[in-house]
Structures are given as structure tokens and as C-alpha cells.
Write an enzyme that holds these catalytic residues in place. Structure first.
Site, short mmCIF file in Angstrom:
data_model
loop_
_atom_site.label_atom_id
_atom_site.label_comp_id
_atom_site.label_asym_id
_atom_site.label_seq_id
_atom_site.Cartn_x
_atom_site.Cartn_y
_atom_site.Cartn_z
N SER A 43 -4.35 83.92 13.31
CA SER A 43 -3.97 83.82 14.73
C SER A 43 -5.16 84.05 15.66
O SER A 43 -5.48 85.20 16.01
CB SER A 43 -2.83 84.78 15.08
OG SER A 43 -1.67 84.45 14.32
N GLY A 44 -5.80 82.95 16.00
CA GLY A 44 -6.85 82.99 17.02
C GLY A 44 -8.28 83.03 16.51
O GLY A 44 -9.20 83.15 17.31
N GLY A 57 2.21 71.94 10.14
CA GLY A 57 3.09 70.82 9.84
C GLY A 57 2.62 69.45 10.30
O GLY A 57 3.07 68.45 9.75
N ARG A 74 9.48 76.49 23.40
CA ARG A 74 8.29 75.67 23.71
C ARG A 74 8.68 74.62 24.74
O ARG A 74 8.95 73.46 24.41
CB ARG A 74 7.74 75.04 22.43
CG ARG A 74 7.25 76.07 21.44
CD ARG A 74 6.62 75.46 20.21
NE ARG A 74 6.33 76.48 19.21
CZ ARG A 74 6.25 76.25 17.90
NH1 ARG A 74 6.42 75.04 17.43
NH2 ARG A 74 5.99 77.22 17.07
N HIS A 104 1.68 83.59 14.10
CA HIS A 104 1.87 82.14 14.09
C HIS A 104 0.95 81.48 15.13
O HIS A 104 1.33 80.49 15.77
CB HIS A 104 3.34 81.83 14.37
CG HIS A 104 3.91 80.66 13.61
ND1 HIS A 104 4.85 80.78 12.63
CD2 HIS A 104 3.68 79.33 13.71
CE1 HIS A 104 5.19 79.60 12.17
NE2 HIS A 104 4.48 78.69 12.80
N PRO A 153 -1.11 76.51 6.93
CA PRO A 153 -0.19 75.37 7.00
C PRO A 153 0.06 74.96 8.46
O PRO A 153 0.38 75.80 9.29
CB PRO A 153 1.10 75.94 6.39
CG PRO A 153 1.03 77.42 6.64
CD PRO A 153 -0.44 77.78 6.60
N THR A 192 7.23 81.52 4.81
CA THR A 192 7.08 81.88 6.23
C THR A 192 8.37 82.49 6.74
O THR A 192 9.44 81.88 6.64
CB THR A 192 6.69 80.64 7.06
OG1 THR A 192 5.50 80.09 6.50
CG2 THR A 192 6.42 81.03 8.51
N GLY A 220 -5.88 77.88 11.47
CA GLY A 220 -4.91 76.82 11.68
C GLY A 220 -5.41 75.71 12.59
O GLY A 220 -5.75 74.62 12.15
C1 LIG Z 1 0.55 72.53 15.09
C2 LIG Z 1 0.85 73.72 14.24
C3 LIG Z 1 1.84 73.63 13.27
C4 LIG Z 1 2.12 74.74 12.48
N1 LIG Z 1 3.07 74.62 11.50
C5 LIG Z 1 3.32 75.68 10.70
C6 LIG Z 1 4.24 75.56 9.63
O1 LIG Z 1 4.83 74.51 9.42
N2 LIG Z 1 4.45 76.66 8.86
C7 LIG Z 1 3.81 77.86 9.08
O2 LIG Z 1 4.01 78.82 8.35
N3 LIG Z 1 2.91 77.97 10.07
C8 LIG Z 1 2.65 76.93 10.88
N4 LIG Z 1 1.73 77.05 11.88
C9 LIG Z 1 1.02 78.33 12.06
C10 LIG Z 1 -0.25 78.38 11.23
O3 LIG Z 1 0.01 78.39 9.86
C11 LIG Z 1 -1.10 79.61 11.56
O4 LIG Z 1 -0.32 80.77 11.39
C12 LIG Z 1 -1.69 79.58 12.96
O5 LIG Z 1 -2.05 78.28 13.32
C13 LIG Z 1 -2.91 80.49 13.01
O6 LIG Z 1 -3.44 80.56 14.30
P1 LIG Z 1 -4.66 79.63 14.79
O7 LIG Z 1 -4.11 78.27 14.99
O8 LIG Z 1 -5.04 80.29 16.07
O9 LIG Z 1 -5.75 79.67 13.75
C14 LIG Z 1 1.42 75.97 12.68
C15 LIG Z 1 0.42 76.04 13.64
C16 LIG Z 1 0.12 74.93 14.41
C17 LIG Z 1 -0.99 75.05 15.43
#
Ligand SMILES: Cc1cc2nc3c(=O)[nH]c(=O)nc-3n(C[C@H](O)[C@H](O)[C@H](O)COP(=O)(O)O)c2cc1C
Length: 387
Positions: A315-316, A84, A169, A283, A82, A160, A337
Site C-alpha cells: 500500500s503506497g 484484477g 468508489r 488494499h 494482484p 484476500t 500494485g
Molecule cells: C487496479 C487495482 C486492482 C486490484 N485488484 C485486486 C484484486 O483483485 N485482489 C486483491 O487482493 N487486491 C487487489 N488490488 C490491491 C493490490 O493487490 C495491492 O494491495 C495494492 O495495489 C497495493 O498498493 P499500491 O497500489 O499502492 O502498491 C488491486 C489494486 C489495484 C490498484
């Protein structure tokens, strides 16, 4: 024949294409971590420090990366996380991303903070849909959202739990990317200098449904992104406990996933409370900058839950090899993500498709290169952990 590569060959290329198309403030909002971005960079460094140990002279002519996750077959071992802001990356970006996930036979997780109504995503994208949410201080509002997701056919609920307070941030404050969005000379100039986004995304909203809004929030709090801060009822909730998971278990008939655990003991507690899965996640380095890399925590979490529940990790993960490393260390699947979000930001559905194609091709290649024909064959013997 149409070139589905779009001239983009890795998830790094997708990121660069997104950076060019999006206003700088929006790009930073989507791309960065928190505080000093240490956790975000550490996620990558840790993944790169884990090595794969190939076996050779194995017939790898027939390969499959299919897995069964939460009782359902899927074509690849990844899930769209997810995020947002997919609907800010592209006009109705959530639908674009969900369609791409459906085409690649993997689940798509819709964030509660998205710009498109969950019912529309279900109707226009189909596929396997998971619904993410944060529990609002007025729990009854969250329970209402959950009921909508159930009625729309979402199969899993992703709760979450890693954000009891707003993360630090500073870049968003500097860029004026706050809730509510503040118009400053700096960010207005930024937007004007990115006409492809201004016309193709913001402009399309303005001439159709108006300024993007949180379409899945309760009607009286469904503010435009430029509107005043939302009331207490939909702010972050810092009173949550494991009782909330127990209560959700009673309310939600589908699969229940707790996202954002890092401690092995919390994974066990999630199982004790009746969750079907956890997402081991920091996250994407966006919440606690002092958190460790999930690839390092993974073996301990897998060992602690003793197969009682499904373990998903994120994550990553930017390369197919990263995904293979996690699967070999006992993860059941990997959430991604930013990479699909960058794909969506660069070219909408075609870009999202390209992101998933890159993961598919890389996973397939790495499986062959280490002498595996299926995900089931992977195990810790294929991994060398850093000394
Ligand atoms: C722009 C952005 C918005 C995000 N919004 C949410 C959210 O609304 N809820 C949530 O559980 N995680 C959110 N995440 C975290 C992602 O679900 C995920 O855990 C994370 O992006 C994984 O790492 P990666 O981006 O390195 O793949 C968000 C991540 C990004 C980059």
C-alpha cells in the site's frame, strides 16, 4: 543498444505514461482509492514521514538484495501484487506482467478477477506464481478455482479478506466503470479519444477472443465485462470467518497467505489458523478510506507475530527507499500494485520490466547510501519514526 528506460525514470513517470494512454475512466479505476482518497494519500504521506538513518564508512562495493521468502530464494525483496485489471491495461497484460516478474526473479500474483486464464499465465510466463482469490458465496466454486491453480503449478494461494462488501468508489459510477460496464456518451467519447488503447488493447481483444471476460470465473458465470451483473454465486462474500482459513489450510498444500489484515491480533489469528504469511495491506487505500497507513502498523504486527509467520506489507510503496524502510522495520518483503500496473499500461511487458528495474536500481542505491550490503543487515536502527 535498446533503451530500456523508455524515457521513464521513476514510478511517477510510469503513472503519467499510463494516464496518457488509458481512457480516463479506466485510468481512474486503476489509480484511485475510495471515498475521498484519504487512505491512498495517507499511505504516501506516512511513508515519506519515515526517515532512514545512514551508516557511513562501510564498504558497500558488493551488494545484494536477494531474500529467501517462504523457503525460496528471490532476487529482489518485492512481489507483484494482484491487480484484477492488468489485462485491461494491455492486451493480455497479465502475461506481460508475469513475464517481467519472472525475468526479475520475483513472484507474480495473479488476481482471480483477471482477463487471462491462469493456465495460460503458467504456461506462457513461468516463474514463481501466486494465485489470489476472493471466496465466493458458493465456496465450492472457489475451491474449484483453487484446484485449478494447484494443478497449474501455482506455489502460493493468496486469500484476500478485506472486502466483505463493495467499497465506495464514486468515480467509477460517474465514469460508468461499473460491472456491468455501461456505455454512456461520456465513456464512449473517452475511449475514442484514446486510440492507442482502443486499437492496441480493446481492438486486439475484439478481433481475437472478443470482449474481455473474467476468464478464471466458473464457466457459467464467466461474463464479459459488459454483461449483466454476475449471479450471487460469484459476488462478494460477507459471511467469511477464520474457519474459512482453517478449511483452506486443509485444502491447499502450498503456501497460504492471508491478504488484507491491519490489526496485529488478526495477524496472530492467521498464524493460529495455519497460514504461512500475512499481507499487511489497506488494499492501496482502495477499500476503507479511514484505514491507517501500513508502514505505521508494521512494527506492531511484526512484534505480535513473533516470527511465527512471514509478514509482507503493501500500500503506497513507490520508491526503493519505501521498500527499504519496511524491510528495516521487520517486513519480510513488500508487494507493489499500481507501479507495475502503470508500467504495463504504458508499454506492456517493456513497461512492466521498466517498473521492476526502477525498484531494483533504487533499492540497490538506497542500500549503499545507508551503508548496508544486504537485506539481512537491515534493522530498526536504520529508521527514524515520525515523532
Ligand atoms: C487496479 C487495482 C486492482 C486490484 N485488484 C485486486 C484484486 O483483485 N485482489 C486483491 O487482493 N487486491 C487487489 N488490488 C490491491 C493490490 O493487490 C495491492 O494491495 C495494492 O495495489 C497495493 O498498493 P499500491 O497500489 O499502492 O502498491 C488491486 C489494486 C489495484 C490498484
Amino acid at each position: 543498444m535498446k533503451d530500456t528506460t523508455l524515457g521513464l525514470y521513476s514510478t511517477h513517470d510510469l503513472r503519467e505514461a499510463a494516464r496518457r494512454r488509458l481512457p480516463h475512466g479506466l485510468f481512474e479505476f486503476m489509480d484511485r482509492g475510495n471515498d475521498d482518497d484519504v487512505a491512498m494519500h495517507h499511505n504516501r504521506a506516512a511513508l515519506e514521514s519515515v526517515k532512514l538513518v545512514p551508516r557511513v564508512l562501510v564498504d558497500v562495493s558488493k551488494r545484494s538484495q536477494e531474500i529467501t521468502l517462504l523457503g525460496k530464494k528471490q532476487k529482489m525483496p518485492i512481489i507483484v501484487a494482484p491487480t484484477g485489471s492488468a489485462g485491461l491495461a494491455w492486451y493480455e497484460g497479465e502475461i506481460a506482467l508475469a513475464r517481467a516478474a519472472a525475468a526479475y526473479g520475483i513472484p507474480f500474483t495473479l488476481a482471480s478477477g483477471s482477463m487471462t486464464k491462469l493456465e495460460r499465465v503458467a504456461a506462457e510466463a513461468g516463474g514463481t506464481l501466486w494465485m489470489q482469490f476472493y471466496m465466493w458465496p458458493d465456496r465450492s466454486l472457489s475451491h474449484h478455482l483453487i484446484a485449478r491453480a494447484r494443478d497449474a503449478g501455482f506455489e502460493a494461494l493468496v486469500f484476500t479478506v478485506d472486502t466483505p462488501v463493495a467499497p465506495g468508489r464514486e468515480y467509477n459510477l460517474r465514469n460508468g466503470f461499473t460491472i456491468p460496464f455501461r456505455f454512456t456518451r461520456r465513456n464512449v467519447t473517452d475511449v475514442l479519444m484514446h486510440p492507442r488503447w482502443l486499437i492496441g488493447t480493446l481492438g486486439r481483444y475484439l478481433v481475437t477472443t472478443g470482449m474481455p471476460r473474467y476468464e478464471n470465473f466458473p464457466p457459467n458465470t464467466q461474463t464479459r465485462i459488459t454483461a449483466l451483473p454476475m449471479g450471487r454465486s460469484t459476488a462478494l462474500n460477507n459471511t467469511l470467518t477464520w474457519d474459512d482459513v482453517r478449511q483452506l489450510r486443509k485444502l491447499w498444500p502450498g503456501k497460504l497467505i492471508v491478504k488484507g489484515i491491519q490489526h496485529p491480533r488478526d495477524a496472530v489469528l492467521a498464524a493460529d489458523c495455519g497460514a504461512d504469511a500475512v499481507v499487511l495491506s489497506n488494499h492501496g487505500g482502495r477499500v476503507l478510506d479511514a484505514s491507517g497507513a501500513t508502514i505505521h502498523a508494521l512494527p506492531r504486527v511484526v512484534e505480535a507475530v513473533k516470527k511465527r509467520i512471514t509478514v509482507i506489507v503493501d500500500s503506497g510503496f513507490r520508491r526503493g527507499s519505501d521498500v527499504v524502510k519496511a524491510l528495516a522495520l521487520g517486513a519480510d518483503a513488500v508487494m507493489v500494485g499500481r507501479a507495475p500496473l502503470h508500467g504495463t499500461a504504458s508499454a506492456g511487458e517493456a513497461g512492466a520490466l521498466r517498473a521492476l528495474q526502477i525498484y531494483r536500481d533504487e533499492i540497490d542505491r538506497v542500500l549503499a547510501l545507508i551503508g548496508c550490503t544486504s537485506v539481512a543487515e537491515l534493522g530498526p536502527e536504520y529508521v527514524e519514526m515520525p515523532r
